[in-house]
Write a protein that holds these residues in place. Structure first.
Motif, PDB file in Angstrom:
ATOM      1  N   UNK A   1      63.333  69.221  42.772  1.00  0.00           N
ATOM      2  CA  UNK A   1      61.914  69.109  43.115  1.00  0.00           C
ATOM      3  C   UNK A   1      61.261  67.988  42.321  1.00  0.00           C
ATOM      4  N   UNK A   2      61.751  67.763  41.090  1.00  0.00           N
ATOM      5  CA  UNK A   2      61.228  66.705  40.227  1.00  0.00           C
ATOM      6  C   UNK A   2      62.385  65.990  39.555  1.00  0.00           C
ATOM      7  N   UNK A   3      62.378  64.664  39.619  1.00  0.00           N
ATOM      8  CA  UNK A   3      63.399  63.830  38.982  1.00  0.00           C
ATOM      9  C   UNK A   3      62.695  62.955  37.957  1.00  0.00           C
ATOM     10  N   UNK A   4      63.079  63.094  36.690  1.00  0.00           N
ATOM     11  CA  UNK A   4      62.533  62.237  35.635  1.00  0.00           C
ATOM     12  C   UNK A   4      63.656  61.333  35.138  1.00  0.00           C
ATOM     13  N   UNK A   5      63.445  60.038  35.173  1.00  0.00           N
ATOM     14  CA  UNK A   5      64.527  59.104  34.916  1.00  0.00           C
ATOM     15  C   UNK A   5      64.096  57.981  33.990  1.00  0.00           C
ATOM     16  N   UNK A   6      64.922  57.716  32.978  1.00  0.00           N
ATOM     17  CA  UNK A   6      64.711  56.592  32.065  1.00  0.00           C
ATOM     18  C   UNK A   6      65.998  55.793  31.997  1.00  0.00           C
ATOM     19  N   UNK A   7      65.886  54.472  32.191  1.00  0.00           N
ATOM     20  CA  UNK A   7      67.068  53.613  32.170  1.00  0.00           C
ATOM     21  C   UNK A   7      66.771  52.360  31.358  1.00  0.00           C
ATOM     22  N   UNK A   8      67.075  52.354  30.064  1.00  0.00           N
ATOM     23  CA  UNK A   8      66.822  51.154  29.262  1.00  0.00           C
ATOM     24  C   UNK A   8      67.650  49.980  29.761  1.00  0.00           C
TER      25      UNK A   8
ATOM     26  N   UNK B   1      68.457  54.792  23.429  1.00  0.00           N
ATOM     27  CA  UNK B   1      69.271  53.718  23.968  1.00  0.00           C
ATOM     28  C   UNK B   1      70.161  54.167  25.101  1.00  0.00           C
ATOM     29  N   UNK B   2      70.067  55.443  25.473  1.00  0.00           N
ATOM     30  CA  UNK B   2      70.918  56.019  26.513  1.00  0.00           C
ATOM     31  C   UNK B   2      70.108  56.332  27.756  1.00  0.00           C
ATOM     32  N   UNK B   3      70.521  55.846  28.920  1.00  0.00           N
ATOM     33  CA  UNK B   3      69.833  56.234  30.157  1.00  0.00           C
ATOM     34  C   UNK B   3      70.067  57.708  30.446  1.00  0.00           C
ATOM     35  N   UNK B   4      69.055  58.365  30.949  1.00  0.00           N
ATOM     36  CA  UNK B   4      69.225  59.788  31.272  1.00  0.00           C
ATOM     37  C   UNK B   4      68.281  60.182  32.390  1.00  0.00           C
ATOM     38  N   UNK B   5      68.629  61.275  33.035  1.00  0.00           N
ATOM     39  CA  UNK B   5      67.822  61.855  34.106  1.00  0.00           C
ATOM     40  C   UNK B   5      67.710  63.351  33.852  1.00  0.00           C
TER      41      UNK B   5
ATOM     42  N   UNK C   1      73.423  62.392  31.835  1.00  0.00           N
ATOM     43  CA  UNK C   1      73.511  61.020  31.366  1.00  0.00           C
ATOM     44  C   UNK C   1      74.937  60.529  31.519  1.00  0.00           C
ATOM     45  N   UNK C   2      75.054  59.226  31.619  1.00  0.00           N
ATOM     46  CA  UNK C   2      76.337  58.597  31.898  1.00  0.00           C
ATOM     47  C   UNK C   2      76.754  57.725  30.726  1.00  0.00           C
ATOM     48  N   UNK C   3      78.018  57.837  30.307  1.00  0.00           N
ATOM     49  CA  UNK C   3      78.547  56.929  29.295  1.00  0.00           C
ATOM     50  C   UNK C   3      79.955  56.527  29.706  1.00  0.00           C
ATOM     51  N   UNK C   4      80.596  55.715  28.886  1.00  0.00           N
ATOM     52  CA  UNK C   4      81.882  55.157  29.282  1.00  0.00           C
ATOM     53  C   UNK C   4      82.948  56.225  29.525  1.00  0.00           C
ATOM     54  N   UNK C   5      82.838  57.357  28.848  1.00  0.00           N
ATOM     55  CA  UNK C   5      83.834  58.425  29.006  1.00  0.00           C
ATOM     56  C   UNK C   5      83.570  59.285  30.234  1.00  0.00           C
TER      57      UNK C   5
END
Length: 297
Positions: free
Chosen positions: A125-132, A231-235, A250-254
């Motif tokens: 219903x709500x998406x909050x997103x930050x992407x440095x 410093x980490x993008x997250x939703x 959140x997404x990282x290399x692993x």
């Protein structure tokens, strides 16, 4: 305990997402966790009931793996569920949850179980997103997306990824759209990926989105240093159905991470609140975008 599963899932999003197996796994996991807690049974004991570990129970309850009908039957027995109709309801839900949903992407898109996240995103219903350092994916134009994907990995399926992104973005413009709140770095706005024409098209598209009543866009000014806050993008996804708690992704290399414990969510919410306080108010976004475009001409 005997609430209608279809009604619960239907409250999570649009008609298509209501039947997505990834979302059904999530609902099934939540219901099994509540049954276990109501019965006063530990994760270890539940694991022993299906000849598995506590970690397997955690994955099942988080809806991140498929369910075996026999395991669910054994768990229901351990939790004291004797009602035949209710047990049959769970069996039907297991069958639906193990199907292939509209967000099933195959095994070649590099993200582990992307269908799980895409179904949850589509149902939120709500998406909050930050992407440095970059704009959030849900606001990308096709040209901007193609540029970023090409720079990132140069995989042969870039066009397919662009098309899938366009499908995801429909949640912002469909008849009953999700609410979305994006916090964006000013430096990301200034980065002309793809050249002047692609960049200008992206700025115009973002300005149009910011005018939609279901979309909020805030810009963190350069002097604040948003990446110093995170410093980490997250939703963070929030759902209309009370059965589903918020989920931070959140997404990282692993690989991708899903977090839903209250203590974990508290940390993300604290970071989000600080970002929003430090950012320009939403009513300034269109002015900022117009200024950037004018200066580039």
């Amino acid at each position: 305990m005997g609430e209608d599963v279809s009604a619960v899932v239907g409250a999570c999003g649009g008609q298509d997402s209501a039947e997505d197996p990834a979302l059904l796994r999530r609902v099934l996991g939540v219901r099994l966790r509540r049954l276990r807690e109501a019965a006063g049974i530990s994760g270890d004991a539940a694991g022993r009931a299906i000849r598995a570990s506590h970690s397997k129970i955690s994955r099942l309850e988080a809806g991140r793996v498929s369910f075996r009908a026999a395991d669910v039957d054994d768990l229901l027995t351990a939790y004291g569920v004797r009602d035949v109709e209710l047990r049959n309801e769970y069996r039907r839900l297991v069958q639906r949850a193990n199907g292939i949903g509209r967000w099933h992407t195959g095994a070649d898109l590099t993200v582990e179980r992307p269908d799980t996240y895409l179904a949850l995103e589509d149902a939120a219903a709500l998406i909050r997103c930050y992407a440095p350092n970059l704009l959030p994916e849900l606001v990308w134009t096709p040209s901007y997306a193609h540029t970023v994907y090409t720079i990132a990995d140069r995989q042969p399926d870039i066009q397919r990824r662009v098309e899938m992104l366009a499908q995801r973005q429909q949640l912002l413009t469909r008849e009953d759209p999700s609410r979305a709140w994006f916090v964006i770095e000013e430096s990301a706005l200034r980065r002309p990926l793809g050249g002047a024409e692609v960049w200008q098209g992206q700025m115009e598209h973002l300005a149009e989105l910011a005018q939609r009543p279901n979309v909020t866009v805030q810009v963190v000014p350069d002097h604040v240093g948003g990446p110093a806050i995170s410093g980490t993008p997250f939703t963070v996804l929030r759902f209309a159905a009370p059965e589903l708690s918020d989920i931070a992704h959140y997404q990282h290399l692993a690989g991708p991470q899903f977090l839903e414990k209250p203590s974990e969510l508290d940390r993300f919410n604290a970071v989000w609140d600080r970002l929003c306080v430090c950012a320009f108010p939403p009513e300034r976004t269109t002015e900022l975008l117009d200024t950037l475009v004018d200066l580039s001409v």
